[in-house]
Design a protein around this motif. Sequence first.
Motif, PDB file in Angstrom:
ATOM      1  N   HIS A  79       0.883  -1.155   0.000  1.00 16.62           N
ATOM      2  CA  HIS A  79       0.000   0.000   0.000  1.00 16.62           C
ATOM      3  C   HIS A  79       0.925   1.210   0.000  1.00 16.62           C
ATOM      4  O   HIS A  79       1.532   1.536   1.011  1.00 16.62           O
ATOM      5  CB  HIS A  79      -0.846  -0.057   1.285  1.00 16.62           C
ATOM      6  CG  HIS A  79      -1.714   1.142   1.524  1.00 16.62           C
ATOM      7  ND1 HIS A  79      -1.972   1.616   2.794  1.00 16.62           N
ATOM      8  CD2 HIS A  79      -2.400   1.939   0.685  1.00 16.62           C
ATOM      9  CE1 HIS A  79      -2.791   2.655   2.713  1.00 16.62           C
ATOM     10  NE2 HIS A  79      -3.057   2.878   1.448  1.00 16.62           N
ATOM     11  N   MET A  80       1.092   1.815  -1.174  1.00 13.04           N
ATOM     12  CA  MET A  80       2.096   2.866  -1.314  1.00 13.04           C
ATOM     13  C   MET A  80       1.472   4.112  -1.904  1.00 13.04           C
ATOM     14  O   MET A  80       0.919   4.058  -2.997  1.00 13.04           O
ATOM     15  CB  MET A  80       3.241   2.383  -2.217  1.00 13.04           C
ATOM     16  CG  MET A  80       4.372   3.389  -2.350  1.00 13.04           C
ATOM     17  SD  MET A  80       5.601   2.883  -3.571  1.00 13.04           S
ATOM     18  CE  MET A  80       6.450   1.573  -2.712  1.00 13.04           C
ATOM     19  N   GLY A  81       1.544   5.194  -1.170  1.00 11.39           N
ATOM     20  CA  GLY A  81       1.035   6.454  -1.679  1.00 11.39           C
ATOM     21  C   GLY A  81       0.150   7.166  -0.664  1.00 11.39           C
ATOM     22  O   GLY A  81       0.200   6.881   0.526  1.00 11.39           O
ATOM     23  N   TRP A  82      -0.660   8.084  -1.197  1.00 13.43           N
ATOM     24  CA  TRP A  82      -1.423   9.001  -0.347  1.00 13.43           C
ATOM     25  C   TRP A  82      -2.839   8.482  -0.181  1.00 13.43           C
ATOM     26  O   TRP A  82      -3.593   8.412  -1.146  1.00 13.43           O
ATOM     27  CB  TRP A  82      -1.456  10.380  -0.983  1.00 13.43           C
ATOM     28  CG  TRP A  82      -0.107  10.999  -1.142  1.00 13.43           C
ATOM     29  CD1 TRP A  82       0.805  10.750  -2.132  1.00 13.43           C
ATOM     30  CD2 TRP A  82       0.502  11.975  -0.302  1.00 13.43           C
ATOM     31  NE1 TRP A  82       1.933  11.511  -1.946  1.00 13.43           N
ATOM     32  CE2 TRP A  82       1.768  12.280  -0.834  1.00 13.43           C
ATOM     33  CE3 TRP A  82       0.088  12.645   0.861  1.00 13.43           C
ATOM     34  CZ2 TRP A  82       2.633  13.206  -0.240  1.00 13.43           C
ATOM     35  CZ3 TRP A  82       0.949  13.575   1.432  1.00 13.43           C
ATOM     36  CH2 TRP A  82       2.199  13.847   0.891  1.00 13.43           C
ATOM     37  N   ASN A  83      -3.187   8.160   1.057  1.00 15.16           N
ATOM     38  CA  ASN A  83      -4.546   7.704   1.316  1.00 15.16           C
ATOM     39  C   ASN A  83      -5.187   8.584   2.394  1.00 15.16           C
ATOM     40  O   ASN A  83      -4.491   9.216   3.190  1.00 15.16           O
ATOM     41  CB  ASN A  83      -4.548   6.224   1.734  1.00 15.16           C
ATOM     42  CG  ASN A  83      -5.833   5.526   1.330  1.00 15.16           C
ATOM     43  OD1 ASN A  83      -6.874   6.154   1.154  1.00 15.16           O
ATOM     44  ND2 ASN A  83      -5.766   4.207   1.186  1.00 15.16           N
ATOM     45  N   ARG A 129      -5.177  13.436   3.365  1.00 14.34           N
ATOM     46  CA  ARG A 129      -4.345  12.352   2.834  1.00 14.34           C
ATOM     47  C   ARG A 129      -2.958  12.375   3.473  1.00 14.34           C
ATOM     48  O   ARG A 129      -2.329  13.425   3.589  1.00 14.34           O
ATOM     49  CB  ARG A 129      -4.209  12.468   1.320  1.00 14.34           C
ATOM     50  CG  ARG A 129      -5.475  12.091   0.580  1.00 14.34           C
ATOM     51  CD  ARG A 129      -5.254  12.083  -0.921  1.00 14.34           C
ATOM     52  NE  ARG A 129      -6.518  11.884  -1.618  1.00 14.34           N
ATOM     53  CZ  ARG A 129      -7.038  10.674  -1.871  1.00 14.34           C
ATOM     54  NH1 ARG A 129      -6.373   9.590  -1.534  1.00 14.34           N
ATOM     55  NH2 ARG A 129      -8.192  10.566  -2.481  1.00 14.34           N
ATOM     56  N   TYR A 138       0.896   9.975   3.603  1.00 11.45           N
ATOM     57  CA  TYR A 138       1.690   9.047   2.786  1.00 11.45           C
ATOM     58  C   TYR A 138       1.946   7.740   3.534  1.00 11.45           C
ATOM     59  O   TYR A 138       2.507   7.732   4.628  1.00 11.45           O
ATOM     60  CB  TYR A 138       3.031   9.691   2.404  1.00 11.45           C
ATOM     61  CG  TYR A 138       3.804   8.844   1.425  1.00 11.45           C
ATOM     62  CD1 TYR A 138       3.480   8.847   0.065  1.00 11.45           C
ATOM     63  CD2 TYR A 138       4.841   8.022   1.837  1.00 11.45           C
ATOM     64  CE1 TYR A 138       4.151   8.059  -0.835  1.00 11.45           C
ATOM     65  CE2 TYR A 138       5.526   7.222   0.938  1.00 11.45           C
ATOM     66  CZ  TYR A 138       5.179   7.256  -0.399  1.00 11.45           C
ATOM     67  OH  TYR A 138       5.856   6.467  -1.288  1.00 11.45           O
ATOM     68  N   VAL A 143       3.444   3.644   3.221  1.00 11.54           N
ATOM     69  CA  VAL A 143       4.144   2.603   2.461  1.00 11.54           C
ATOM     70  C   VAL A 143       4.355   1.408   3.392  1.00 11.54           C
ATOM     71  O   VAL A 143       5.171   1.431   4.292  1.00 11.54           O
ATOM     72  CB  VAL A 143       5.453   3.105   1.790  1.00 11.54           C
ATOM     73  CG1 VAL A 143       6.359   3.857   2.727  1.00 11.54           C
ATOM     74  CG2 VAL A 143       6.191   1.956   1.138  1.00 11.54           C
ATOM     75  N   ALA A 174     -10.063   6.265  -1.221  1.00 10.18           N
ATOM     76  CA  ALA A 174      -9.188   5.290  -1.891  1.00 10.18           C
ATOM     77  C   ALA A 174      -7.804   5.897  -2.052  1.00 10.18           C
ATOM     78  O   ALA A 174      -7.625   7.110  -1.922  1.00 10.18           O
ATOM     79  CB  ALA A 174      -9.750   4.907  -3.256  1.00 10.18           C
ATOM     80  N   LEU A 175      -6.877   5.019  -2.314  1.00 11.87           N
ATOM     81  CA  LEU A 175      -5.498   5.457  -2.536  1.00 11.87           C
ATOM     82  C   LEU A 175      -5.441   6.332  -3.791  1.00 11.87           C
ATOM     83  O   LEU A 175      -6.026   5.985  -4.815  1.00 11.87           O
ATOM     84  CB  LEU A 175      -4.624   4.213  -2.721  1.00 11.87           C
ATOM     85  CG  LEU A 175      -3.123   4.437  -2.835  1.00 11.87           C
ATOM     86  CD1 LEU A 175      -2.556   4.986  -1.536  1.00 11.87           C
ATOM     87  CD2 LEU A 175      -2.431   3.127  -3.188  1.00 11.87           C
ATOM     88  N   ALA A 176      -4.725   7.445  -3.689  1.00  8.76           N
ATOM     89  CA  ALA A 176      -4.627   8.347  -4.837  1.00  8.76           C
ATOM     90  C   ALA A 176      -3.577   7.855  -5.825  1.00  8.76           C
ATOM     91  O   ALA A 176      -2.555   7.297  -5.436  1.00  8.76           O
ATOM     92  CB  ALA A 176      -4.264   9.747  -4.352  1.00  8.76           C
ATOM     93  N   ARG A 209      -0.590   8.737  -8.163  1.00 12.22           N
ATOM     94  CA  ARG A 209       0.437   9.757  -7.896  1.00 12.22           C
ATOM     95  C   ARG A 209       0.944  10.451  -9.167  1.00 12.22           C
ATOM     96  O   ARG A 209       1.114   9.790 -10.187  1.00 12.22           O
ATOM     97  CB  ARG A 209       1.627   9.113  -7.190  1.00 12.22           C
ATOM     98  CG  ARG A 209       1.371   8.675  -5.767  1.00 12.22           C
ATOM     99  CD  ARG A 209       2.490   7.797  -5.252  1.00 12.22           C
ATOM    100  NE  ARG A 209       2.375   6.434  -5.738  1.00 12.22           N
ATOM    101  CZ  ARG A 209       3.390   5.592  -5.856  1.00 12.22           C
ATOM    102  NH1 ARG A 209       4.620   5.984  -5.569  1.00 12.22           N
ATOM    103  NH2 ARG A 209       3.191   4.371  -6.282  1.00 12.22           N
ATOM    104  N   GLU A 218       5.272  13.126  -5.204  1.00 13.94           N
ATOM    105  CA  GLU A 218       6.634  12.674  -4.912  1.00 13.94           C
ATOM    106  C   GLU A 218       7.537  13.467  -5.849  1.00 13.94           C
ATOM    107  O   GLU A 218       7.062  14.072  -6.806  1.00 13.94           O
ATOM    108  CB  GLU A 218       6.841  11.184  -5.231  1.00 13.94           C
ATOM    109  CG  GLU A 218       6.006  10.258  -4.406  1.00 13.94           C
ATOM    110  CD  GLU A 218       6.415   8.785  -4.570  1.00 13.94           C
ATOM    111  OE1 GLU A 218       5.571   7.943  -4.285  1.00 13.94           O
ATOM    112  OE2 GLU A 218       7.556   8.479  -4.992  1.00 13.94           O
ATOM    113  N   PRO A 274       3.597  -1.519  -7.166  1.00 18.38           N
ATOM    114  CA  PRO A 274       3.193  -0.399  -8.022  1.00 18.38           C
ATOM    115  C   PRO A 274       4.138  -0.189  -9.206  1.00 18.38           C
ATOM    116  O   PRO A 274       5.343  -0.419  -9.101  1.00 18.38           O
ATOM    117  CB  PRO A 274       3.245   0.805  -7.074  1.00 18.38           C
ATOM    118  CG  PRO A 274       3.204   0.249  -5.699  1.00 18.38           C
ATOM    119  CD  PRO A 274       3.859  -1.093  -5.782  1.00 18.38           C
ATOM    120  N   ARG A 299      -4.772  13.287  -5.072  1.00 18.85           N
ATOM    121  CA  ARG A 299      -4.633  14.071  -3.838  1.00 18.85           C
ATOM    122  C   ARG A 299      -4.751  15.545  -4.208  1.00 18.85           C
ATOM    123  O   ARG A 299      -3.938  16.065  -4.987  1.00 18.85           O
ATOM    124  CB  ARG A 299      -3.268  13.809  -3.203  1.00 18.85           C
ATOM    125  CG  ARG A 299      -3.022  14.606  -1.928  1.00 18.85           C
ATOM    126  CD  ARG A 299      -1.675  14.288  -1.322  1.00 18.85           C
ATOM    127  NE  ARG A 299      -0.579  14.817  -2.107  1.00 18.85           N
ATOM    128  CZ  ARG A 299       0.257  15.776  -1.698  1.00 18.85           C
ATOM    129  NH1 ARG A 299       0.134  16.296  -0.504  1.00 18.85           N
ATOM    130  NH2 ARG A 299       1.224  16.197  -2.479  1.00 18.85           N
TER     131      ARG A 299
END
Lengths: 218, 258
Positions: free
Chosen positions: A131-135, A154, A156, A158, B2-4, B6, B47, B203, B256
Amino acid sequence: MNKIAVIDYGMGNLHSVAKAVEYVGRELSEDIDVVVTADAAKIAAADRVIFPGVGAIRDCMAEINRLNVGQIVADAMKSKPVLAICVGMQALMTRSEENDGVDCLDFMPGDVRYFGSDLRDESGGRLKVPHMGWNQVKQTGSHPLWRDVPDNSRFYFVHSYYVQTENQELVTGVTNYGAEIVAALADDNIFATQFHPEKSQTAGLTLLRNFLQWDGTT
Amino acid sequence: MALAKRIIPCLDCDHGRVVKGVKFVDIRDAGDPVEVAKRYCDAGADEITFLDISASHEGRATTIHTVQAIAGQVFIPLTVGGGIRSLEDIRSMLNAGADKVAINTAAVENPEFVRAAAQRFGSQCIVVSVDAKQVSAQGEPLKWEIFTHGGRNPTSLDAIEWIARMVAYGAGEILLTSMDRDGTKTGFDLALNKTASNAVQVPIIASGGVGTLQHLVDGILEGEADAVLAASIFHFQEFTIGQAKTYMAERGIEVRVT
């Protein structure tokens, strides 16, 4: 002088945390002293303690045990605000199923579980692991560390393993990835996050700023 | 909730200066990677990827200082690539404040290096950067091969097999660049991205070919990428990151918003 100790047990990148804390300290125009250390005396002398962690839990726990970091954290937890981040939070739990099962510090009740190799969202779409990123983090309880952090901000993340606890009173933030999972735990003077506040720009820096000003009470 | 997906702007740097041109009208020094990175961070980048293209040892030493300076001011994940060849290189970059390193040629020359790196530092900070070129002729089943040294050297490695192998060795993320599309502004190689994304659990960052905002959308929706990397459309202010996110959100992509 606000003394912050970042516990360094040799696992990965602690500089991000230290730099972010120094940055928010400067913004507050506070006289801040950030030390990155495993020295028990220096950590005992700090006003606030950060317990970070990255990498595999077996290696982390091996170093925590070798350097007697468990005792250092336990002492800090008795008397001052403690912020645990990512694997730092996972290390506080009872046990992790990573690396074929690893006993953790058992300072908080709960287990650390794998997301699984076939994780799906509500509509059946495949979810990547880690689970990587902005949630988004939903605040399930009010807490001084959430001050000025909008609900559902949100952060970050990981990680491939997540915390599960039967004591729902400890859960102060959740996110959704395959299911609702713990994003933050709070217990008296301890606050723990699965996400990385030091990498979460405004929301994360706000949380760190709150930590610098937190007296450990709720 | 939900996860954005990027958006990752990429800075190419040589001896501590941004090259390939960044043309912000209202920036003091468009060659200063710290200023550029901070600008992107403020604009909502999720990022930053920083590629060191310096050929010399001195250039790399400068990079460490640059990474330190960026990490002191930019509080989003920072990936550093270019010239990462040893565990010591990785340690230096992480200590300087990088969150992840991107390994490319060194992985091809010694795949075990990726395994050692992931074991030592954790998969979360090991990105394997893959430059792939289509080698199948028209009408044949699609096939891509890995190239190194900026696309000059063929390796005879099948790209999809290689990516799966790198993930098995511990890569936490794949930065996948289409050499056919890089610099063309004709969009990502969607078939390449989709095939790779379906082959592994980690990913995939799509890279190479972005010329329009629709290309970003296509990379996510058709290429099934988890993140999109772009350089020139942002460097030359053809589009802002905010515009890119608005465009993606309007097409149903989770982003995001800052």
